[in-house]
Write an enzyme that holds these catalytic residues in place. Structure first.
Site, PDB file in Angstrom:
ATOM      1  N   SER A 137      12.422  23.030 -70.996  1.00  0.00           N
ATOM      2  CA  SER A 137      12.554  21.963 -71.045  1.00  0.00           C
ATOM      3  C   SER A 137      13.779  20.429 -70.370  1.00  0.00           C
ATOM      4  O   SER A 137      13.883  21.778 -68.759  1.00  0.00           O
ATOM      5  CB  SER A 137      13.176  22.325 -72.683  1.00  0.00           C
ATOM      6  OG  SER A 137      14.393  20.754 -72.604  1.00  0.00           O
ATOM      7  N   TYR A 151      20.429  26.861 -76.196  1.00  0.00           N
ATOM      8  CA  TYR A 151      18.974  26.527 -76.184  1.00  0.00           C
ATOM      9  C   TYR A 151      18.512  26.325 -74.649  1.00  0.00           C
ATOM     10  O   TYR A 151      18.188  26.721 -73.324  1.00  0.00           O
ATOM     11  CB  TYR A 151      18.350  25.104 -77.173  1.00  0.00           C
ATOM     12  CG  TYR A 151      17.512  24.513 -76.951  1.00  0.00           C
ATOM     13  CD1 TYR A 151      16.120  25.865 -76.946  1.00  0.00           C
ATOM     14  CD2 TYR A 151      17.167  23.597 -75.543  1.00  0.00           C
ATOM     15  CE1 TYR A 151      14.147  24.923 -76.788  1.00  0.00           C
ATOM     16  CE2 TYR A 151      16.162  23.184 -75.270  1.00  0.00           C
ATOM     17  CZ  TYR A 151      14.395  23.643 -76.399  1.00  0.00           C
ATOM     18  OH  TYR A 151      12.717  22.746 -75.766  1.00  0.00           O
TER      19      TYR A 151
END
Length: 242
Positions: A137, A151
């Site tokens: 990501s 995250y």
């Protein structure tokens, strides 16, 4: 040899788009999914419609035995040539100090431990010419302050896993890369409690819009092809400029 690829989290979002794209490109595809049987069957039908063999296997990637079962099932399609480590979760968006310990452990278990378990199986079964693609990501370098710092930290670990494993497997002729999507229009945002995030965040994306799952799938597919034969240890950003 016809390519055989395992995809985790293949019933929705980026995983489903990748399964469909790879089938059209000639891959036989075995994909894991957690709960949505109907969505999995729809993806499987599209794989078969493309003239490829496919398998939809219920699998929790945090469970080593279920991961082994997924790869054992994939062996029925032929010798493994590719893995797309895609299964992932977020947790409710919010301040770091409000992070629930259970949510933290779930994010680490799925997004890191699951990736490691699947990469282990792939590394044991692949021969020269094989390729692994980890879905990371853009958060790994942006940090996601006020949203989900934990995250982002786990996705940074995904990038490190990619680089280290690429170097370890290179002597065997196995490539390992990652794609780092930005804000992509999938249902993962609903899980984090902000279903309209792709629209509300558009103003801070240089290209002025959220990405589509197919755009990430295209990058994943390229990394699995011989065209990427000299590309390993790379994190390919697909983020609209973020």
């Amino acid at each position: 040899m016809e390519p055989v690829t395992v995809i985790t989290g293949g019933s929705r979002g980026i995983g489903a788009a990748t399964a469909r794209r790879l089938a059209r490109a000639g891959h036989h595809v075995a994909f894991g999914y957690r709960r949505d049987h109907d969505a999995a069957q729809a993806v499987l039908a599209d794989i078969h419609a493309a003239g490829r063999r496919g398998l939809a296997v219920p699998a929790d990637t945090t469970d080593a035995d279920q991961v082994t079962a997924l790869f054992d099932a994939a062996a029925d399609l032929g010798d493994l040539t590719g893995l797309v480590n895609n299964a992932g979760v977020t947790s409710p968006i919010g301040p770091f100090v409000d992070l629930d310990a259970g949510d933290l452990r779930r994010v680490v278990d799925v997004n890191l431990i699951g990736y490691v378990l699947c990469a282990q199986q792939a590394a044991r079964r692949m021969s020269a010419g094989g390729a692994i693609v980890n879905v990371s990501s853009a958060a790994a370098t942006l940090g996601s302050p006020g949203e989900y710092v934990h995250y982002a930290a786990v996705k940074a670990a995904t990038d490190t896993l990619t680089v280290g494993l690429a170097k370890e497997l290179a002597p065997r002729g196995i490539r390992v890369n990652a794609v780092a999507p930005g804000i992509i229009r999938t249902d993962i945002h609903a899980v984090s409690g902000v279903p309209d995030r792709p629209d509300t965040a558009a103003g801070r994306i240089p290209l002025g819009r959220a990405g589509e799952a197919d755009e990430v799938a295209a990058a994943i597919a390229w990394l699995l092809t011989p065209d990427a034969s000299y590309t390993t240890g790379t994190v390919l950003r697909v983020s609209g400029g973020l």
